[in-house]
Design an enzyme around this catalytic site. Structure first.
Site, PDB file in Angstrom:
ATOM      1  CD  GLU A 478      -7.331   5.578  -1.726  1.00 57.90           C
ATOM      2  OE1 GLU A 478      -7.081   6.514  -1.793  1.00 57.90           O
ATOM      3  OE2 GLU A 478      -6.512   4.624  -1.712  1.00 57.90           O
ATOM      4  CD  GLU A 750      -1.498   4.763  -5.840  1.00 61.33           C
ATOM      5  OE1 GLU A 750      -1.595   5.575  -5.469  1.00 61.33           O
ATOM      6  OE2 GLU A 750      -1.291   3.575  -5.952  1.00 61.33           O
ATOM      7  CG  HIS A 771      -3.478   6.412  -9.445  1.00 62.37           C
ATOM      8  ND1 HIS A 771      -4.095   6.042  -8.329  1.00 62.37           N
ATOM      9  CD2 HIS A 771      -3.570   7.223  -9.205  1.00 62.37           C
ATOM     10  CE1 HIS A 771      -4.176   6.230  -7.508  1.00 62.37           C
ATOM     11  NE2 HIS A 771      -4.079   7.227  -8.178  1.00 62.37           N
TER      12      HIS A 771
END
Length: 871
Positions: A478, A750, A771
């Site tokens: 990602e 995250e 994150h």
């Protein structure tokens, strides 16, 4: 003698003139930037030894490469020291300039001239003479080289490079500059940056060699997590290419231009493979020793092709380059239960390993990367999904440093294959931390070690996800510029690092990628076909981040640059809402990753009605639009968007709130966002606050997702509920900010539950351990708990209003603002509260001192201030 004594007595009785100095000169918010085009802006920080002192005037002088004055402001009566625009003759392209400034204090005392600072100008589009050159496509990275002759003494030589792919430039056998991953990640079809290098001291009289090594980078790597065939090439040119131009100014005043053309040659070198997700393979035996020296024999190399790619999308780099910011030592060698050899660096980071090793010729070393070990202590890479994230080094028998140069990894642990355990010397293993070279501007510490670790995690999350773009995560397949993550973390980022140039560059790509109807893409730069646009909270980055940056740095240029983009987004919402002023259409992410309960028969999952969230963001973005129009003097726009915002709030109250202050979603996030964005009349705020407190007390922990988390503690403090805010901050169980800290986290996760208490890791297909989004709590720590806020854009006027609580006995925050250092240090000893404040020159401050009777207000100026009260 008596007369002499009298004179000495009088001299001693007269106060000495204040000493005022100038430091921290910046151009376009950067120290000694390169590639300046157009009219730059100048900023500086004044320092005075007298309290409550202000700047009354300034004078700037700019000099060309020959030392001639090209612009002098004369003495300007002004207290402005931030983003003063250049108003002299057009600056010459491809040239070196210096400048300095002096100031006068409020009593008319002048400073010395500051030390001179340098900036380099870039190339205008009609200044490019070099040709795009193209080596053959292959798995291995190409080397490209050319030669030229310097015939006369050189006054100044500037080099300009860019590429399709990423590149490293070389001149006469040495790498030029310290950056990695140039030319950076942008919306390449519209915006391809070039870099500017001062190579004056690297040139030789006589023959010289210039070259570059290319790799795929973001331009030619697969970006996205689905079908590689669909997403491999995101940009119109599917071929790597190089463009380089050197402008040499001789001491006799003549100029010569050297550029890439069909005389250049190419061959592959030691990098056999490199992509963003999968990693890099390097074969030391395939290195061409001395390949970028003038004496190298390139007879066996292949001529390059020339391509007509043009220059229309070229722009100078305006943000900080990616550099090595820190090097960490290995902390230990682990032999896992599965027999893996794992090295622990003690910190989840982003960058690359550096291994110093000889090895046997042909010996292959494989280095894998992981953020965590699993519940059994084994190496864990399942959360990387399809990303291989591996370095492979093939030895040639000589002792050398092995590292990657064209990719980056997110890791704390590396697994070593190909080296026997007895041959591993931990001193030979390092980790380079690489990210955009932004100035550190903020620090925070308090008496609670858990909160200090949280702050460390916030800062490491920023380091790991500010690699040229603000990414969601740095490790899996990602590593993309998600707008929602960027929006909610932006204000926390402005405290910790100097982010003006970083965000300015990225926001230009946001505008380039914006859809024709005004919708803002979920990812910037956009990976076309991967995700969509126009989603609440994500698309609002178009308004929220420019306004956040303006408030942090006080430079309205960010609003000028982004105004049309901001306007197009808000106008899209107005059109979608129609005459009802209710925006309630479309699919949205909503309060992403909010608290969720499996088999939720009791209805405890925190699911917030998405149209409610849309309406709150609609009103907020319209308000920002009106505020931006006011700053820029666009009175008609201001009136229009003020009315839009008011109508949106009216529609919210009619459609989503009952008369007793309940919302259609009885969730923490619903009440938080409504309070944060001033959606209800003043007399209704206590009712919403009471419902928010009830929701927190009912759960005993936070339940918000992305859209609520960044505002919840600030909303509680604004409603006088400091202890409830501290209750959320200090909660150690799941979900909460300190839960990952108790689990040994060194970055922000995250998910609230990226790892379970038994150290099992949920297999949910989306689980990053780096994150920054939930790290937005930092904003509350700095602005509310420690109490440092801007009362005017750029901290020209400052507010210090600490909120003690949570059993914390001391707290200190320090922020380097555009005017200088601001410090708030409070200590609580029994019922005695002590506050120490430091305020920079050329600012004023409103200090709010907490006491048993509420806050006491003091208005004062620069210097150090010591206050105390009874609590």
């Amino acid at each position: 003698m008596k007369k002499l004594l009298a004179i000495l007595f009088l001299a001693a009785a007269i106060p000495a003139a204040a000493k005022v100095n100038v430091t921290s000169l910046k151009v376009n918010h950067l120290l000694e930037p390169t590639g300046i085009t157009g009219n730059p802006s100048f900023s500086w920080i004044g320092v005075s030894d007298r309290k409550c002192d202000l700047q009354s005037a300034y004078e700037i002088k700019v000099y060309d490469v020959d030392g001639r004055t090209v612009w002098s402001t004369g003495k300007v009566l002004s207290d402005n020291s931030v983003a003063v625009k250049y108003e002299g003759p057009a600056l010459k392209s491809a040239s070196r300039y210096t400048w300095h400034v002096r100031i006068w204090d409020s009593e008319g005392n002048a400073s010395r001239w500051s030390a001179k600072q340098t900036f380099l100008t870039g190339l205008e589009k009609d200044g490019w003479m070099a040709k795009w050159i193209v080596p053959p496509m292959s798995e291995a990275s190409p080397l490209l080289r050319g030669t030229f002759t310097v015939k006369k003494p050189v006054k100044c030589a500037l080099a300009y490079f860019t590429a399709h792919g990423v590149y490293e430039p070389f001149l006469n056998g040495a790498k030029v500059g310290e950056s990695f991953m140039a030319p950076g990640y942008t919306s390449y079809n519209h915006h391809l940056m070039y870099q500017t290098y001062d190579i004056t001291d690297l040139l030789h009289r006589g023959d010289n060699a210039v070259g570059a090594e290319l790799s795929r980078g973001w331009y030619l790597s697969m970006m996205g997590w689905t079908d590689p065939a669909q997403y491999r090439y995101n940009f119109k040119e599917q071929q790597w290419a190089l463009l380089a131009q050197i402008v040499i100014t001789y001491k006799d005043g003549t100029q010569e231009i050297v550029g890439t053309d069909d005389s250049w040659k190419t061959a592959t070198g030691g990098v056999l493979h490199s992509t963003i997700y999968d990693g890099e393979t390097f074969d030391a035996a395939r290195v061409h020793q001395g390949w970028c020296t003038a004496s190298f024999n390139d007879a066996a190399w292949t001529p390059v092709a020339v391509a007509e790619y043009g220059y229309d999308n070229l722009a100078p780099q305006e943000n900080e380059p990616v550099k090595v910011e820190q090097t960490l030592d290995a902390k230990g060698l682990i032999v896992t239960p599965e027999g893996e050899l794992v090295i622990d660096f003690g910190q989840n980071l982003v960058g690359s390993e550096v291994i110093t090793f000889a090895g046997r010729p042909g010996q292959e070393i494989t280095v894998s990367h992981a953020e965590v070990l699993d519940e059994n202590g084994n190496f864990y890479t399942h959360n990387l999904r399809s990303a291989k994230a591996q370095s492979k080094y093939i030895c040639d028998g000589t002792r050398r440093e092995y590292t990657t140069r064209f990719t980056f990894y997110g890791f704390r642990f590396i697994k070593i294959e190909g080296i026997a355990q007895e041959d591993i010397n931990l001193d030979d293993f390092k980790a380079q931390v690489r990210f955009s070279d932004m100035e550190p501007t903020g620090s925070f510490v308090c008496s609670d070690g858990r909160v200090n670790q949280l702050q460390s995690n916030i800062q490491w999350g920023l380091r790991g996800n500010f690699v040229d773009v603000p990414t969601d995560c740095p490790q899996r397949d990602e590593r993309l510029g998600w707008t929602g993550d960027a929006e909610l973390f932006a204000r926390t980022a402005t405290f910790n690092r100097g982010t003006y140039a970083f965000y300015s560059k990225w926001l230009k790509d946001l505008a380039f990628d914006q859809w024709p109807d005004g919708q803002v893409t979920d990812i910037v730069p956009m990976v076309h076909g991967l995700v969509g646009a126009g989603h609440v909270g994500w698309a609002d980055a178009a308004t929220i981040i420019p306004w956040t940056v303006y408030m942090a740095y006080g430079d309205r240029q960010i609003l000028e640059d982004q105004y049309e983009s901001m306007k197009r987004w808000v106008d899209y919402i107005v059109g979608a809402a129609g005459d009802s002023f209710l925006w309630n259409t479309g699919w949205h992410y909503g309060d992403w990753l909010a608290f969720d309960v499996d088999n939720d028969v009791a209805g405890r999952s925190s699911v917030t009605y998405v149209p409610l969230l849309q309406q709150c963001h609609f009103a907020n973005s319209a308000t920002i639009m009106a505020d931006a129009a006011r700053v820029l003097g666009r009175t008609e726009d201001e009136a229009y968007y003020r009315n839009v915002a008011a109508r949106a709030r009216e529609a919210f109250c009619k459609s989503y709130m009952t008369a007793d202050g309940h919302l259609v979603s009885h969730t923490q996030t619903a009440y938080v966002v409504a309070l944060a964005y001033d959606m209800v009349p003043e007399d209704m705020r206590p009712l919403l606050a009471a419902n928010l407190k009830e929701r927190v007390d009912s759960y005993g922990h936070i339940t918000t997702g992305f859209l609520g988390t960044s505002h919840i503690t600030t909303a509680l403090t604004a409603c006088g509920l400091d202890e409830t805010a501290y209750k959320l901050l200090l909660h150690e169980g799941y979900p909460g900010w300190l839960y990952p800290v108790t689990m040994g986290a060194t970055t922000i996760w995250e998910r609230w539950n990226s790892m379970m208490p038994d150290r099992t890791i949920p297999d949910n297909g989306m689980n990053s351990f780096n994150h920054y989004s939930y790290g937005a709590i930092g904003d509350w720590l700095y602005r509310e708990a420690a109490g440092i806020k801007e009362a005017e854009p750029g901290f020209k006027r400052i507010c210090i209003k600490p909120h003690p609580g949570g059993g914390i006995s001391f707290m200190r925050a320090e922020q380097q603002t555009p005017y200088g250092k601001v410090v708030s240090l409070w200590t609580l000893e029994g019922n005695k509260f002590y506050l120490e404040v430091e305020i920079p020159f050329n600012t004023t401050v409103e200090i709010y001192l907490p006491s048993a009777d509420g806050y006491r207000r003091l208005v004062t100026g620069s210097g150090k201030h010591y206050l105390s009260s009874e609590m």
